[in-house]
Design a protein around this motif. Structure first.
Motif, short mmCIF file in Angstrom:
data_model
loop_
_atom_site.label_atom_id
_atom_site.label_comp_id
_atom_site.label_asym_id
_atom_site.label_seq_id
_atom_site.Cartn_x
_atom_site.Cartn_y
_atom_site.Cartn_z
N ASP A 94 0.83 -1.21 0.00
CA ASP A 94 0.00 0.00 0.00
C ASP A 94 0.87 1.26 0.00
O ASP A 94 0.56 2.24 -0.68
N ALA A 95 1.97 1.25 0.75
CA ALA A 95 2.84 2.42 0.87
C ALA A 95 3.51 2.77 -0.46
O ALA A 95 3.76 3.94 -0.73
N VAL A 96 3.81 1.76 -1.26
CA VAL A 96 4.53 2.01 -2.52
C VAL A 96 3.66 1.79 -3.75
O VAL A 96 4.18 1.62 -4.86
N ALA A 97 2.35 1.84 -3.57
CA ALA A 97 1.42 1.53 -4.67
C ALA A 97 1.64 2.40 -5.90
O ALA A 97 1.46 1.93 -7.02
N GLU A 98 2.04 3.65 -5.74
CA GLU A 98 2.20 4.52 -6.91
C GLU A 98 3.56 4.34 -7.61
O GLU A 98 3.80 4.90 -8.67
N MET A 99 4.42 3.51 -7.03
CA MET A 99 5.74 3.25 -7.62
C MET A 99 5.57 2.30 -8.80
O MET A 99 4.87 1.29 -8.69
N PRO A 100 6.16 2.63 -9.95
CA PRO A 100 6.12 1.66 -11.06
C PRO A 100 6.70 0.32 -10.58
O PRO A 100 7.69 0.28 -9.87
#
Length: 171
Positions: A40-46
């Motif tokens: 959830d914390a890195v969801a926007e990371m490709p």
């Protein structure tokens, strides 16, 4: 100690406070909780978690080349190429000729990649604090030290062990 050596060791008693097998359940629950919060914390990371791990490794461990990056993370070179392509396309890393071998490529973070990593590290730190909510600061520090010590002992006994593979097979 190698797994075959562990099998030969006889223990008189189970771990204090544990029924044999309970440790696996507890570690599995912790890992499952961490995995959910981390994703959830890195969801926007490709490439999500893998993308974060790759960018973090590039910045904090400075692998000599693309092959060393894949080896550090236990990612097959063909899969690594696709993941790196996504990070390059997103402008987070670039491939440059490796200083020691013109045929090899070194992966370096871009300014945009460094900015995103800083943002993601703050989110990951917050997620880890959420996971450790039931512990006070002393207990959190003690747990971090013990987990680090234990993981390095396992890595020493099984240097080819792949933590990413273990997480992938949690099913």
């Amino acid at each position: 100690m190698a797994p075959s050596e562990l099998a030969a060791v006889t223990f008189e008693k189970p771990l204090p406070g544990f029924i044999p097998g309970d440790l696996a359940w507890h570690l599995g629950m912790i890992l499952r909780g961490h995995q959910t919060l981390f994703a959830d914390a890195v969801a926007e990371m490709p490439c999500s978690v893998r993308g974060y791990q790759m960018l973090s490794t590039v910045v904090h461990h400075d692998p000599a080349n693309q092959q060393a990056l894949g080896a550090h993370l236990g990612i097959d070179r063909t899969v690594l190429t696709y993941l790196l392509d996504d990070l390059v396309t997103a402008g987070l890393v670039e491939r440059i000729p490796a200083p020691t071998d013109r045929r090899a490529r070194k992966i370096v973070a871009t300014a945009q990649g460094l900015d995103l990593l800083k943002k993601m590290e703050a989110r990951v730190a917050a997620a880890e604090q959420t996971l450790l909510t039931g512990l006070d600061a002393r207990e959190s520090a003690q747990l971090a030290g013990l987990v680090s010590k234990l993981s390095m002992a396992v890595h020493g006994a099984q240097p080819g062990a792949n933590p990413c593979e273990a997480m992938d097979h949690l099913g």
